[in-house]
Design a protein around this motif. Structure first.
Motif, PDB file in Angstrom:
ATOM      1  N   LEU A  45       2.723 -31.487 -27.346  1.00  0.00           N
ATOM      2  CA  LEU A  45       1.893 -32.492 -26.683  1.00  0.00           C
ATOM      3  C   LEU A  45       2.721 -33.666 -26.176  1.00  0.00           C
ATOM      4  CD1 LEU A  45      -1.158 -32.566 -29.129  1.00  0.00           C
ATOM      5  CD2 LEU A  45      -1.114 -31.634 -26.808  1.00  0.00           C
ATOM      6  N   GLY A  46       3.761 -34.012 -26.915  1.00  0.00           N
ATOM      7  CA  GLY A  46       4.648 -35.093 -26.487  1.00  0.00           C
ATOM      8  C   GLY A  46       4.154 -36.473 -26.852  1.00  0.00           C
ATOM      9  N   SER A  47       2.907 -36.767 -26.551  1.00  0.00           N
ATOM     10  CA  SER A  47       2.343 -38.089 -26.833  1.00  0.00           C
ATOM     11  C   SER A  47       0.828 -37.974 -26.869  1.00  0.00           C
ATOM     12  CB  SER A  47       2.772 -39.102 -25.767  1.00  0.00           C
ATOM     13  OG  SER A  47       2.273 -38.711 -24.492  1.00  0.00           O
ATOM     14  N   GLY A  48       0.192 -39.021 -27.337  1.00  0.00           N
ATOM     15  CA  GLY A  48      -1.256 -39.057 -27.350  1.00  0.00           C
ATOM     16  C   GLY A  48      -1.786 -39.746 -26.103  1.00  0.00           C
ATOM     17  N   SER A  72      -8.164 -21.118 -23.449  1.00  0.00           N
ATOM     18  CA  SER A  72      -8.179 -21.323 -21.999  1.00  0.00           C
ATOM     19  C   SER A  72      -7.998 -22.798 -21.682  1.00  0.00           C
ATOM     20  CB  SER A  72      -9.504 -20.842 -21.407  1.00  0.00           C
ATOM     21  OG  SER A  72     -10.579 -21.641 -21.887  1.00  0.00           O
ATOM     22  N   MET A  73      -7.615 -23.072 -20.450  1.00  0.00           N
ATOM     23  CA  MET A  73      -7.493 -24.458 -20.008  1.00  0.00           C
ATOM     24  C   MET A  73      -8.826 -25.178 -20.164  1.00  0.00           C
ATOM     25  SD  MET A  73      -4.466 -25.494 -18.691  1.00  0.00           S
ATOM     26  CE  MET A  73      -4.859 -26.656 -17.374  1.00  0.00           C
ATOM     27  N   GLU A  74      -9.898 -24.487 -19.803  1.00  0.00           N
ATOM     28  CA  GLU A  74     -11.219 -25.108 -19.870  1.00  0.00           C
ATOM     29  C   GLU A  74     -11.568 -25.528 -21.295  1.00  0.00           C
ATOM     30  OE1 GLU A  74     -10.496 -22.297 -18.408  1.00  0.00           O
ATOM     31  OE2 GLU A  74     -10.763 -22.793 -16.288  1.00  0.00           O
ATOM     32  N   THR A  75     -11.240 -24.661 -22.259  1.00  0.00           N
ATOM     33  CA  THR A  75     -11.538 -24.975 -23.654  1.00  0.00           C
ATOM     34  C   THR A  75     -10.701 -26.149 -24.142  1.00  0.00           C
ATOM     35  OG1 THR A  75     -12.087 -22.666 -24.118  1.00  0.00           O
ATOM     36  CG2 THR A  75     -11.573 -24.066 -26.002  1.00  0.00           C
ATOM     37  N   MET A  82      -7.247 -34.967 -24.004  1.00  0.00           N
ATOM     38  CA  MET A  82      -6.392 -33.865 -23.555  1.00  0.00           C
ATOM     39  C   MET A  82      -6.451 -33.766 -22.034  1.00  0.00           C
ATOM     40  SD  MET A  82      -4.407 -31.240 -24.426  1.00  0.00           S
ATOM     41  CE  MET A  82      -4.805 -30.824 -26.132  1.00  0.00           C
ATOM     42  N   GLY A  83      -5.347 -34.076 -21.376  1.00  0.00           N
ATOM     43  CA  GLY A  83      -5.291 -33.980 -19.930  1.00  0.00           C
ATOM     44  C   GLY A  83      -4.828 -32.610 -19.474  1.00  0.00           C
ATOM     45  N   GLN A  84      -4.835 -32.406 -18.179  1.00  0.00           N
ATOM     46  CA  GLN A  84      -4.453 -31.108 -17.627  1.00  0.00           C
ATOM     47  C   GLN A  84      -2.997 -30.758 -17.923  1.00  0.00           C
ATOM     48  OE1 GLN A  84      -5.413 -31.036 -13.460  1.00  0.00           O
ATOM     49  NE2 GLN A  84      -7.612 -30.794 -13.815  1.00  0.00           N
ATOM     50  N   ALA A  85      -2.118 -31.752 -17.872  1.00  0.00           N
ATOM     51  CA  ALA A  85      -0.692 -31.484 -18.104  1.00  0.00           C
ATOM     52  C   ALA A  85      -0.460 -30.990 -19.529  1.00  0.00           C
ATOM     53  CB  ALA A  85       0.129 -32.739 -17.835  1.00  0.00           C
ATOM     54  N   LYS A  86      -1.067 -31.641 -20.500  1.00  0.00           N
ATOM     55  CA  LYS A  86      -0.899 -31.229 -21.894  1.00  0.00           C
ATOM     56  C   LYS A  86      -1.528 -29.859 -22.132  1.00  0.00           C
ATOM     57  CE  LYS A  86      -1.014 -35.997 -23.671  1.00  0.00           C
ATOM     58  NZ  LYS A  86       0.431 -36.102 -23.919  1.00  0.00           N
ATOM     59  N   ALA A  87      -2.706 -29.648 -21.566  1.00  0.00           N
ATOM     60  CA  ALA A  87      -3.379 -28.357 -21.730  1.00  0.00           C
ATOM     61  C   ALA A  87      -2.545 -27.235 -21.125  1.00  0.00           C
ATOM     62  CB  ALA A  87      -4.762 -28.399 -21.087  1.00  0.00           C
ATOM     63  N   ALA A  88      -1.919 -27.513 -19.999  1.00  0.00           N
ATOM     64  CA  ALA A  88      -1.088 -26.498 -19.348  1.00  0.00           C
ATOM     65  C   ALA A  88       0.120 -26.147 -20.206  1.00  0.00           C
ATOM     66  CB  ALA A  88      -0.635 -26.995 -17.978  1.00  0.00           C
ATOM     67  N   VAL A  89       0.731 -27.140 -20.838  1.00  0.00           N
ATOM     68  CA  VAL A  89       1.881 -26.889 -21.714  1.00  0.00           C
ATOM     69  C   VAL A  89       1.476 -25.994 -22.884  1.00  0.00           C
ATOM     70  CG1 VAL A  89       3.473 -27.960 -23.357  1.00  0.00           C
ATOM     71  CG2 VAL A  89       3.150 -28.971 -21.106  1.00  0.00           C
TER      72      VAL A  89
END
Length: 228
Positions: A45-48, A72-75, A82-89
């Motif tokens: 995650l890197g950071s909150g 999944s990204m949606e979940t 949780m942003g898109q960048a963190k979810a993608a990682v």
């Protein structure tokens, strides 16, 4: 007396933790195996977020990961903060882990059994030559990238192909490589490499069962094509 714990609680901010107990520094000094699941997730995650520290996000994420085999990204985006960048990682890391041969026993009976083990290399821009090593029951022992580049005499040497299978006491191998162009027709070089590997395999006592050429959509078996 209770055992003391150096793990941060869910409200802890990384900067408030002792330097030696911060996940990234802990990995550097003690190795990845010393980290808990939450600490590994915290590194990913890197950071909150502004209102939610990374420890809290990690806890929420682990609750989801413990309930699903395919997040999944949606979940993941349902987690507050949780942003898109963190979810993608997280999704990318999960997918990479999934692509490694699982601990369950895998037996190879036909070319379609091999394809799922190698398909994720199909998107590479250069050819990857892969060796799938099998034991006497045709159970997968290992899946290894032998070389990267054009398939020719220089880059695909029998010594490199059979090194790990011999070390792992394999009795058979299936070799494969991707065609970045998507054209699955074997080239003269492909046929030549296959012929040389079969001869070398006979010498070292390891049977070369097949050579697969594959793309993201499909594969071609030299054995099934009568060119083996």
């Amino acid at each position: 007396m209770k055992y003391s714990s150096n793990h941060a609680d869910s409200s802890t901010i990384i900067k408030e933790m002792p330097v030696e107990d911060r996940p990234r520094e802990k990995m550097m000094t003690r190795g990845a195996t010393s980290l808990s699941d939450r600490e590994l997730v915290m590194i990913l995650l890197g950071s909150g977020s502004r209102k939610r520290p990374v420890c809290t996000l990690a806890n929420d994420l682990l609750e989801i990961l413990d309930r699903t085999d395919n997040p999944s990204m949606e979940t993941l985006l349902t987690i507050k903060g949780m942003g898109q960048a963190k979810a993608a990682v997280i999704c990318a890391a999960w997918e990479l882990g999934r692509r490694k041969p699982p601990k369950r026993r895998i037996f190879i009976q036909s070319p379609p059994d091999v394809y799922p083990l190698i398909r994720h290399y199909a998107d590479r821009t250069r050819e990857h030559f892969i060796c799938v090593a099998l034991n006497g029951a045709h159970e997968v022992i290992s899946v290894d990238v032998v070389s990267i580049g054009l398939v020719n005499r220089t880059l695909v040497h029998p010594r490199e192909v059979f090194a790990l299978p011999m070390k792992n006491r394999a009795v058979a191998v299936i070799v494969a490589h991707n065609h970045p162009s998507g054209n699955l027709t074997p080239s003269p070089e492909d046929l030549d490499v296959t012929h040389r590997l079969k001869i070398a395999g006979d010498v070292v006592g390891i049977n070369v069962l097949d050579h697969l050429i594959f793309s993201e959509e499909s594969f071609y078996s030299l054995l099934e094509g009568g060119e083996f």
